[in-house]
Design a protein around this motif. Structure first.
Motif, PDB file in Angstrom:
ATOM      1  N   UNK A 159      27.238  46.181  -7.511  1.00  0.00           N
ATOM      2  CA  UNK A 159      27.390  44.734  -7.668  1.00  0.00           C
ATOM      3  C   UNK A 159      27.806  44.334  -9.074  1.00  0.00           C
ATOM      4  N   UNK A 160      28.528  43.240  -9.139  1.00  0.00           N
ATOM      5  CA  UNK A 160      28.714  42.504 -10.382  1.00  0.00           C
ATOM      6  C   UNK A 160      27.911  41.222 -10.193  1.00  0.00           C
ATOM      7  N   UNK A 161      26.970  40.952 -11.081  1.00  0.00           N
ATOM      8  CA  UNK A 161      26.035  39.832 -10.909  1.00  0.00           C
ATOM      9  C   UNK A 161      26.176  38.837 -12.043  1.00  0.00           C
ATOM     10  N   UNK A 162      26.075  37.573 -11.721  1.00  0.00           N
ATOM     11  CA  UNK A 162      26.309  36.500 -12.679  1.00  0.00           C
ATOM     12  C   UNK A 162      25.238  35.417 -12.523  1.00  0.00           C
ATOM     13  N   UNK A 163      24.961  34.727 -13.623  1.00  0.00           N
ATOM     14  CA  UNK A 163      24.200  33.489 -13.607  1.00  0.00           C
ATOM     15  C   UNK A 163      25.044  32.392 -14.243  1.00  0.00           C
ATOM     16  N   UNK A 198      27.532  46.785 -15.734  1.00  0.00           N
ATOM     17  CA  UNK A 198      27.047  48.153 -15.762  1.00  0.00           C
ATOM     18  C   UNK A 198      26.236  48.323 -17.039  1.00  0.00           C
ATOM     19  N   UNK A 199      25.525  49.446 -17.146  1.00  0.00           N
ATOM     20  CA  UNK A 199      24.829  49.729 -18.395  1.00  0.00           C
ATOM     21  C   UNK A 199      23.381  49.281 -18.378  1.00  0.00           C
ATOM     22  N   UNK A 200      22.927  48.779 -19.508  1.00  0.00           N
ATOM     23  CA  UNK A 200      21.533  48.384 -19.694  1.00  0.00           C
ATOM     24  C   UNK A 200      21.121  47.350 -18.645  1.00  0.00           C
ATOM     25  N   UNK A 201      19.963  47.594 -18.027  1.00  0.00           N
ATOM     26  CA  UNK A 201      19.516  46.691 -16.966  1.00  0.00           C
ATOM     27  C   UNK A 201      19.099  45.322 -17.480  1.00  0.00           C
ATOM     28  N   UNK A 202      18.764  45.213 -18.742  1.00  0.00           N
ATOM     29  CA  UNK A 202      18.386  43.923 -19.338  1.00  0.00           C
ATOM     30  C   UNK A 202      19.611  43.337 -20.024  1.00  0.00           C
ATOM     31  N   UNK A 203      20.012  42.182 -19.550  1.00  0.00           N
ATOM     32  CA  UNK A 203      21.215  41.538 -20.062  1.00  0.00           C
ATOM     33  C   UNK A 203      20.818  40.266 -20.807  1.00  0.00           C
ATOM     34  N   UNK A 261      17.959  35.606 -20.488  1.00  0.00           N
ATOM     35  CA  UNK A 261      18.189  37.004 -20.194  1.00  0.00           C
ATOM     36  C   UNK A 261      17.925  37.245 -18.719  1.00  0.00           C
ATOM     37  N   UNK A 262      18.413  38.353 -18.211  1.00  0.00           N
ATOM     38  CA  UNK A 262      18.191  38.680 -16.809  1.00  0.00           C
ATOM     39  C   UNK A 262      18.028  40.184 -16.687  1.00  0.00           C
ATOM     40  N   UNK A 263      17.231  40.579 -15.708  1.00  0.00           N
ATOM     41  CA  UNK A 263      16.978  41.999 -15.504  1.00  0.00           C
ATOM     42  C   UNK A 263      17.514  42.432 -14.151  1.00  0.00           C
ATOM     43  N   UNK A 264      18.390  43.408 -14.177  1.00  0.00           N
ATOM     44  CA  UNK A 264      18.947  43.986 -12.960  1.00  0.00           C
ATOM     45  C   UNK A 264      17.997  45.053 -12.444  1.00  0.00           C
ATOM     46  N   UNK A 265      17.589  44.927 -11.192  1.00  0.00           N
ATOM     47  CA  UNK A 265      16.704  45.901 -10.571  1.00  0.00           C
ATOM     48  C   UNK A 265      17.368  46.385  -9.284  1.00  0.00           C
ATOM     49  N   UNK A 266      17.931  47.567  -9.351  1.00  0.00           N
ATOM     50  CA  UNK A 266      18.714  48.063  -8.216  1.00  0.00           C
ATOM     51  C   UNK A 266      17.844  48.343  -7.000  1.00  0.00           C
ATOM     52  N   UNK A 309      15.107  46.914  -6.069  1.00  0.00           N
ATOM     53  CA  UNK A 309      14.659  45.670  -5.444  1.00  0.00           C
ATOM     54  C   UNK A 309      15.825  44.717  -5.174  1.00  0.00           C
ATOM     55  N   UNK A 310      17.022  45.130  -5.476  1.00  0.00           N
ATOM     56  CA  UNK A 310      18.238  44.303  -5.350  1.00  0.00           C
ATOM     57  C   UNK A 310      17.987  42.895  -5.878  1.00  0.00           C
ATOM     58  N   UNK A 311      17.483  42.854  -7.102  1.00  0.00           N
ATOM     59  CA  UNK A 311      17.174  41.557  -7.711  1.00  0.00           C
ATOM     60  C   UNK A 311      17.849  41.424  -9.067  1.00  0.00           C
ATOM     61  N   UNK A 312      17.997  40.182  -9.482  1.00  0.00           N
ATOM     62  CA  UNK A 312      18.625  39.871 -10.780  1.00  0.00           C
ATOM     63  C   UNK A 312      18.011  38.555 -11.242  1.00  0.00           C
ATOM     64  N   UNK A 313      16.743  38.617 -11.645  1.00  0.00           N
ATOM     65  CA  UNK A 313      15.994  37.410 -12.019  1.00  0.00           C
ATOM     66  C   UNK A 313      16.364  36.930 -13.415  1.00  0.00           C
ATOM     67  N   UNK A 314      16.484  35.636 -13.540  1.00  0.00           N
ATOM     68  CA  UNK A 314      16.811  35.004 -14.826  1.00  0.00           C
ATOM     69  C   UNK A 314      15.506  34.648 -15.533  1.00  0.00           C
ATOM     70  N   UNK A 315      15.460  34.900 -16.842  1.00  0.00           N
ATOM     71  CA  UNK A 315      14.236  34.650 -17.584  1.00  0.00           C
ATOM     72  C   UNK A 315      14.533  34.039 -18.945  1.00  0.00           C
ATOM     73  N   UNK A 316      13.510  33.355 -19.452  1.00  0.00           N
ATOM     74  CA  UNK A 316      13.573  32.849 -20.828  1.00  0.00           C
ATOM     75  C   UNK A 316      12.155  32.803 -21.357  1.00  0.00           C
ATOM     76  N   UNK A 317      11.913  33.311 -22.552  1.00  0.00           N
ATOM     77  CA  UNK A 317      10.545  33.418 -23.061  1.00  0.00           C
ATOM     78  C   UNK A 317       9.870  32.072 -23.303  1.00  0.00           C
ATOM     79  N   UNK A 318      10.651  31.063 -23.709  1.00  0.00           N
ATOM     80  CA  UNK A 318      10.068  29.774 -24.057  1.00  0.00           C
ATOM     81  C   UNK A 318      11.023  28.673 -23.588  1.00  0.00           C
ATOM     82  N   UNK A 319      10.626  27.922 -22.578  1.00  0.00           N
ATOM     83  CA  UNK A 319      11.514  26.925 -21.980  1.00  0.00           C
ATOM     84  C   UNK A 319      11.620  25.660 -22.839  1.00  0.00           C
ATOM     85  N   UNK A 320      12.798  25.063 -22.776  1.00  0.00           N
ATOM     86  CA  UNK A 320      13.054  23.782 -23.448  1.00  0.00           C
ATOM     87  C   UNK A 320      13.338  22.718 -22.392  1.00  0.00           C
TER      88      UNK A 320
END
Lengths: 114, 113
Positions: free
Chosen positions: B31-35, B52-57, B64-69, B71-82
């Protein structure tokens, strides 16, 4: 670098009328996409061009929708005749080359069919 | 055929707290995955992508987002929301050089002051 341009920004027509949308992609971008975004939903791909050739039009309702990209630059999307369910925002996006590249989106054209 | 699921229509988080917007996908091949993010009355803006490459983008605006092959997931994250992060977020997937590009239904993020 200028972004993706679309016109008009808004259009109101009555059902069974025709309408056309125009898109000018970022200079040098070979790939162009048209999407339909119905309120509350994600964009749905209608057609993808690579230069002036069609790569994917599997979700384009070909009985009423048509699109062209003459000379591999500007593109037009036409609806003829329009139905109420065509009310949506029509988005154009362009990409420099292939699928791993970032898509750059225009502001969209909001179509209301009465 | 490709598909994308965003299981939450709405995510509410307090300002300063971490946020997660979930995405799972189905695709044949790699997959090519986008947010993308969509602010009111504005077009979609690119946040980040995994090819491709590092699972943490890492992407724009501290996301940032983490690719988990597995679990076929690509969750979007942010440490501190605004509060300014409040918007509509779309996950998207493609493969084979961009054919069959599919967007998820979107998740509305509300960051409360």
């Amino acid at each position: 670098e200028a972004g993706v341009a679309q016109s008009p920004r808004y259009k109101i027509i009555e059902k069974r009328q025709s309408v056309a949308f125009w898109c000018n992609p970022i200079s040098g971008h070979a790939t162009l996409y048209w999407y339909q975004q119905i309120l509350g939903q994600g964009p749905k791909l209608l057609i993808q061009f690579q230069n002036n050739g069609v790569v994917d039009d599997s979700q384009l309702p070909k009985d009423r929708f048509s699109a062209e990209r003459l000379k591999g630059v500007d593109s037009t999307l036409k609806i003829q005749p329009a139905k109420l369910e065509d009310s949506a925002v029509y988005l154009c996006a362009s990409v420099r080359a292939g699928g791993s590249d970032t898509q750059y989106f225009g502001p969209g054209t909001r179509l209301t069919v009465l | 055929a490709q598909s994308v699921a965003q299981p939450e229509d709405q995510v509410n988080v307090a300002e300063g707290n971490p946020l997660t917007v979930k995405c799972t996908y189905s695709v044949s091949g790699n997959p090519y995955l986008f947010w993308y993010v969509q602010y009111p009355n504005r077009g979609l803006q690119f946040l980040l992508k995994y090819i491709t490459g590092d699972n943490l983008v890492k992407g724009s605006y501290g996301f940032e987002a983490e690719f988990n092959k597995s679990q076929t997931s690509f969750h979007l994250k942010k440490p501190s929301a605004l509060v300014s992060d409040s918007a509509l977020y779309f996950c998207a997937v493609t493969h084979n050089y961009g054919q069959n590009f599919v967007f998820g239904p979107g998740t509305r993020l509300s960051v409360l002051p």
